[in-house]
Design a protein around this motif. Structure first.
Motif, PDB file in Angstrom:
ATOM      1  N   MET A  24      12.068   8.126   3.407  1.00 50.67           N
ATOM      2  CA  MET A  24      10.771   8.435   2.912  1.00 50.67           C
ATOM      3  C   MET A  24      10.054   7.068   2.858  1.00 50.67           C
ATOM      4  SD  MET A  24       9.831  10.061  -0.645  1.00 50.67           S
ATOM      5  CE  MET A  24      10.540  11.727  -0.133  1.00 50.67           C
ATOM      6  N   GLN A  25       8.723   7.321   3.024  1.00 51.82           N
ATOM      7  CA  GLN A  25       7.960   5.896   3.060  1.00 51.82           C
ATOM      8  C   GLN A  25       7.335   5.751   1.484  1.00 51.82           C
ATOM      9  OE1 GLN A  25       5.107   7.622   5.916  1.00 51.82           O
ATOM     10  NE2 GLN A  25       5.649   6.160   7.434  1.00 51.82           N
ATOM     11  N   LEU A  26       6.630   4.606   1.354  1.00 50.05           N
ATOM     12  CA  LEU A  26       6.302   4.279   0.060  1.00 50.05           C
ATOM     13  C   LEU A  26       4.760   3.971  -0.054  1.00 50.05           C
ATOM     14  CD1 LEU A  26       6.839   3.501  -2.813  1.00 50.05           C
ATOM     15  CD2 LEU A  26       6.854   1.156  -2.397  1.00 50.05           C
ATOM     16  N   GLY A  27       4.135   4.448  -0.916  1.00 50.73           N
ATOM     17  CA  GLY A  27       2.675   4.415  -1.258  1.00 50.73           C
ATOM     18  C   GLY A  27       2.599   3.654  -2.392  1.00 50.73           C
ATOM     19  N   VAL A  28       1.744   2.557  -2.653  1.00 51.86           N
ATOM     20  CA  VAL A  28       1.569   1.904  -3.721  1.00 51.86           C
ATOM     21  C   VAL A  28       0.252   2.082  -4.386  1.00 51.86           C
ATOM     22  CG1 VAL A  28       1.497  -0.466  -4.905  1.00 51.86           C
ATOM     23  CG2 VAL A  28       3.234  -0.116  -3.517  1.00 51.86           C
ATOM     24  N   HIS A  29       0.027   2.675  -5.587  1.00 51.20           N
ATOM     25  CA  HIS A  29      -1.148   3.050  -6.082  1.00 51.20           C
ATOM     26  C   HIS A  29      -1.721   1.906  -7.157  1.00 51.20           C
ATOM     27  CE1 HIS A  29      -4.793   5.448  -6.922  1.00 51.20           C
ATOM     28  NE2 HIS A  29      -4.376   5.983  -7.977  1.00 51.20           N
ATOM     29  N   TYR A  30      -2.571   1.280  -6.805  1.00 49.93           N
ATOM     30  CA  TYR A  30      -3.190   0.030  -7.911  1.00 49.93           C
ATOM     31  C   TYR A  30      -4.344   0.777  -8.533  1.00 49.93           C
ATOM     32  CZ  TYR A  30      -3.526  -4.706  -9.327  1.00 49.93           C
ATOM     33  OH  TYR A  30      -3.595  -5.770 -10.145  1.00 49.93           O
ATOM     34  N   MET A  31      -3.787   1.439  -9.793  1.00 49.90           N
ATOM     35  CA  MET A  31      -4.678   1.990 -10.558  1.00 49.90           C
ATOM     36  C   MET A  31      -5.400   1.275 -11.841  1.00 49.90           C
ATOM     37  SD  MET A  31      -2.556   5.215 -12.029  1.00 49.90           S
ATOM     38  CE  MET A  31      -3.732   5.543 -13.299  1.00 49.90           C
ATOM     39  N   ASN A  32      -4.659   0.217 -12.223  1.00 48.12           N
ATOM     40  CA  ASN A  32      -5.011  -0.383 -13.532  1.00 48.12           C
ATOM     41  C   ASN A  32      -5.305  -1.870 -13.202  1.00 48.12           C
ATOM     42  OD1 ASN A  32      -4.780  -1.255 -16.158  1.00 48.12           O
ATOM     43  ND2 ASN A  32      -2.670  -1.039 -16.183  1.00 48.12           N
ATOM     44  N   PHE A  33      -6.579  -2.157 -13.549  1.00 45.13           N
ATOM     45  CA  PHE A  33      -7.079  -3.278 -13.590  1.00 45.13           C
ATOM     46  C   PHE A  33      -6.981  -4.331 -14.946  1.00 45.13           C
ATOM     47  CE2 PHE A  33      -9.143  -0.861 -10.231  1.00 45.13           C
ATOM     48  CZ  PHE A  33      -8.683  -1.509  -9.319  1.00 45.13           C
TER      49      PHE A  33
ATOM     50  N   VAL B 168       2.030  -8.673  -1.226  1.00 44.41           N
ATOM     51  CA  VAL B 168       3.437  -8.171  -1.269  1.00 44.41           C
ATOM     52  C   VAL B 168       3.662  -7.029  -0.669  1.00 44.41           C
ATOM     53  CG1 VAL B 168       5.272  -7.459  -2.901  1.00 44.41           C
ATOM     54  CG2 VAL B 168       3.879  -9.479  -3.676  1.00 44.41           C
ATOM     55  N   ALA B 169       2.851  -5.922  -0.831  1.00 42.55           N
ATOM     56  CA  ALA B 169       3.024  -4.621  -0.334  1.00 42.55           C
ATOM     57  C   ALA B 169       2.865  -4.880   1.146  1.00 42.55           C
ATOM     58  CB  ALA B 169       1.695  -3.480  -0.896  1.00 42.55           C
ATOM     59  N   ASP B 170       1.889  -5.402   1.537  1.00 44.46           N
ATOM     60  CA  ASP B 170       1.931  -5.673   3.288  1.00 44.46           C
ATOM     61  C   ASP B 170       2.986  -6.386   3.953  1.00 44.46           C
ATOM     62  OD1 ASP B 170      -0.292  -5.467   5.387  1.00 44.46           O
ATOM     63  OD2 ASP B 170      -0.100  -7.737   5.248  1.00 44.46           O
ATOM     64  N   GLU B 171       3.611  -7.172   3.104  1.00 41.30           N
ATOM     65  CA  GLU B 171       4.654  -7.974   3.854  1.00 41.30           C
ATOM     66  C   GLU B 171       5.853  -7.174   3.459  1.00 41.30           C
ATOM     67  OE1 GLU B 171       4.170 -11.894   2.438  1.00 41.30           O
ATOM     68  OE2 GLU B 171       2.343 -12.260   3.111  1.00 41.30           O
ATOM     69  N   GLY B 172       6.134  -6.438   2.364  1.00 44.21           N
ATOM     70  CA  GLY B 172       7.334  -5.817   2.011  1.00 44.21           C
ATOM     71  C   GLY B 172       7.531  -4.486   2.484  1.00 44.21           C
TER      72      GLY B 172
ATOM     73  N   VAL C 133      -7.316  -9.215   3.535  1.00 52.62           N
ATOM     74  CA  VAL C 133      -6.158  -9.825   3.213  1.00 52.62           C
ATOM     75  C   VAL C 133      -4.831  -9.473   3.185  1.00 52.62           C
ATOM     76  CG1 VAL C 133      -7.398 -10.820   1.221  1.00 52.62           C
ATOM     77  CG2 VAL C 133      -6.106  -8.819   0.919  1.00 52.62           C
ATOM     78  N   THR C 134      -4.778  -8.111   4.306  1.00 53.79           N
ATOM     79  CA  THR C 134      -3.620  -7.591   4.594  1.00 53.79           C
ATOM     80  C   THR C 134      -3.777  -7.435   6.132  1.00 53.79           C
ATOM     81  OG1 THR C 134      -4.558  -5.362   4.455  1.00 53.79           O
ATOM     82  CG2 THR C 134      -3.436  -6.291   2.475  1.00 53.79           C
ATOM     83  N   SER C 135      -2.473  -7.054   6.677  1.00 53.58           N
ATOM     84  CA  SER C 135      -2.486  -6.914   8.343  1.00 53.58           C
ATOM     85  C   SER C 135      -1.719  -5.764   8.717  1.00 53.58           C
ATOM     86  CB  SER C 135      -1.741  -8.140   8.866  1.00 53.58           C
ATOM     87  OG  SER C 135      -2.439  -9.222   8.538  1.00 53.58           O
ATOM     88  N   ASN C 136      -0.852  -5.186   7.904  1.00 45.42           N
ATOM     89  CA  ASN C 136      -0.047  -3.939   8.278  1.00 45.42           C
ATOM     90  C   ASN C 136      -0.224  -2.882   7.494  1.00 45.42           C
ATOM     91  OD1 ASN C 136       1.689  -5.854  10.144  1.00 45.42           O
ATOM     92  ND2 ASN C 136       2.183  -6.827   7.997  1.00 45.42           N
ATOM     93  N   VAL C 137      -0.362  -2.863   6.171  1.00 42.84           N
ATOM     94  CA  VAL C 137      -0.310  -1.735   5.280  1.00 42.84           C
ATOM     95  C   VAL C 137      -1.722  -0.661   5.695  1.00 42.84           C
ATOM     96  CG1 VAL C 137      -1.413  -2.765   3.384  1.00 42.84           C
ATOM     97  CG2 VAL C 137       0.172  -0.986   2.883  1.00 42.84           C
ATOM     98  N   GLU C 138      -1.451   0.401   5.406  1.00 41.09           N
ATOM     99  CA  GLU C 138      -2.435   1.213   5.729  1.00 41.09           C
ATOM    100  C   GLU C 138      -3.513   1.448   4.432  1.00 41.09           C
ATOM    101  OE1 GLU C 138      -1.148   5.045   7.310  1.00 41.09           O
ATOM    102  OE2 GLU C 138      -0.232   3.724   9.164  1.00 41.09           O
ATOM    103  N   LEU C 139      -4.442   1.777   4.453  1.00 42.83           N
ATOM    104  CA  LEU C 139      -5.577   1.498   3.171  1.00 42.83           C
ATOM    105  C   LEU C 139      -6.218   2.713   2.867  1.00 42.83           C
ATOM    106  CD1 LEU C 139      -6.892  -2.030   4.195  1.00 42.83           C
ATOM    107  CD2 LEU C 139      -5.105  -1.386   2.261  1.00 42.83           C
ATOM    108  N   GLY C 140      -6.330   3.137   1.475  1.00 42.27           N
ATOM    109  CA  GLY C 140      -7.208   4.387   1.404  1.00 42.27           C
ATOM    110  C   GLY C 140      -7.318   4.516  -0.160  1.00 42.27           C
ATOM    111  N   LEU C 141      -8.394   5.658  -0.363  1.00 46.01           N
ATOM    112  CA  LEU C 141      -8.492   5.949  -1.637  1.00 46.01           C
ATOM    113  C   LEU C 141      -7.915   7.153  -2.173  1.00 46.01           C
ATOM    114  CD1 LEU C 141     -12.487   4.939  -1.924  1.00 46.01           C
ATOM    115  CD2 LEU C 141     -10.658   3.543  -2.242  1.00 46.01           C
TER     116      LEU C 141
ATOM    117  N   ALA D 271       5.059  -8.774  -9.548  1.00 53.52           N
ATOM    118  CA  ALA D 271       6.446  -8.810 -10.015  1.00 53.52           C
ATOM    119  C   ALA D 271       6.988  -7.490  -9.948  1.00 53.52           C
ATOM    120  CB  ALA D 271       6.821  -9.345 -11.489  1.00 53.52           C
ATOM    121  N   TRP D 272       6.169  -6.383 -10.250  1.00 51.82           N
ATOM    122  CA  TRP D 272       6.951  -5.094 -10.218  1.00 51.82           C
ATOM    123  C   TRP D 272       6.829  -4.801  -8.725  1.00 51.82           C
ATOM    124  CZ3 TRP D 272       5.904  -0.352  -8.211  1.00 51.82           C
ATOM    125  CH2 TRP D 272       6.665   0.570  -8.488  1.00 51.82           C
ATOM    126  N   THR D 273       5.857  -4.929  -7.974  1.00 48.54           N
ATOM    127  CA  THR D 273       5.643  -4.516  -6.448  1.00 48.54           C
ATOM    128  C   THR D 273       6.821  -5.155  -5.857  1.00 48.54           C
ATOM    129  OG1 THR D 273       3.538  -3.923  -6.747  1.00 48.54           O
ATOM    130  CG2 THR D 273       4.167  -4.366  -4.476  1.00 48.54           C
TER     131      THR D 273
END
Length: 291
Positions: free
Chosen positions: A1-10, A29-33, A70-78, A275-277
């Motif tokens: 299974m794949q992982l999506g990280v949802h950055y919702m809290n600023f 971290v997400a991009d490289e991890g 600032v990323t190279s690999n991770v896919e991006l969306g809203l 740190a969490w990611t």
């Protein structure tokens, strides 16, 4: 299974000075991890359940444009654009631009919109729910036309476009479209007819997700769509931090994978998203990818 990280809290400590740095480092971290999909919200105001309008909220597509740089690999969306936020022709152009500048890494996440306060606060029209779904279907038709060889007119009930020109076109020909929500009569029918992915909520439980996927299968049969061609994603659990009990989290993901779900989106917990990611990608993600 794949992982999506949802950055919702600023609203992390000292966000007035560190918001950009935290977001940037989490994205790297997400991009490289090994994270598959990095998403932010598309809201004018922070949601009430996450602190409300007096908490910080970045504009979604501007943020995606920055993250593309600032990323190279991770896919991006809203997760996800409200159909009321932007005219559909402009939305197709904005999303395409994010895809071009990220070299083919952008998704279009979209839904019918729901947050009346932010619309009223900034003076954006907020039609009744029936009309919003009508506009959502027309928007899906328009973006698909703009990502095709047909650059002619579009005439709908709510939108009329004289020319559906869109240059440059997305590097992959079109963006993957994710429709968010589990409404059985309208939302899941729109997934079957127009989208590449659905996004269902784990807060409703495994049985609910299983039922909604059965409904989606029925809609696919009705419109002649291959059910297996649709990516099934989940998120919005609202439960305990997966890092507190990784084994329990992974067992639950095995159950969802058994339903055909291939990606789970998780928002960083606590006050330090970097740190969490980092910990999640190092200790839990390798095991998640084995499911």
């Amino acid at each position: 299974m794949q992982l999506g990280v949802h950055y919702m809290n600023f609203s992390h400590p000292d966000w007035q000075h560190t918001l950009t740095d935290r977001l940037t480092e989490t994205a790297k971290v997400a991009d490289e991890g090994g994270v598959t999909l990095l998403t932010v919200m598309d809201h004018y105001y922070q949601m009430i359940q996450a602190g409300g309008p007096f908490e910080p909220m970045l504009e979604g597509y501007t943020t995606l444009g920055y993250l593309a740089g600032v990323t190279s690999n991770v896919e991006l969306g809203l997760l996800v654009t409200g159909v009321t936020y932007r005219h559909p022709g402009l939305l197709a152009k904005i999303a395409t631009t994010a895809d071009v500048l990220s070299r083919g890494r952008a998704w279009l996440g979209i839904g019918a919109a729901w947050y009346d306060r932010e619309h009223e606060g900034l003076g954006v029209p907020f039609p009744p729910v029936k009309e919003r779904f009508e506009r959502l279907e027309e928007t899906l038709q328009i973006v698909n036309q703009m990502w095709s060889d047909d650059d002619g007119a579009y005439s709908g009930k709510h939108y009329q476009l004289r020319e559906t020109l869109n240059l440059p076109q997305p590097p992959r020909g079109r963006l993957p479209i994710m429709v968010g929500g589990g409404g059985e009569q309208k939302t899941l029918r729109l997934v079957a007819q127009y989208a590449d992915a659905c996004h269902l909520f784990t807060s409703e439980g495994l049985d609910s997700v299983a039922h909604k996927l059965d409904v989606l299968r029925g809609h696919c049969e009705a419109v002649g769509r291959d059910y297996d061609s649709i990516k099934k994603t989940i998120g919005g659990g609202g439960g305990p931090d997966p890092l507190a009990d990784p084994d329990a989290f992974l067992r639950s993901m095995e159950d969802y994978a058994g339903l055909g779900v291939s990606l789970v989106t998780v928002a960083p917990y606590g006050q330090d998203p970097v740190a969490w990611t980092t910990e999640f990608t190092e200790t839990v993600l390798p095991r998640l990818q084995e499911i």
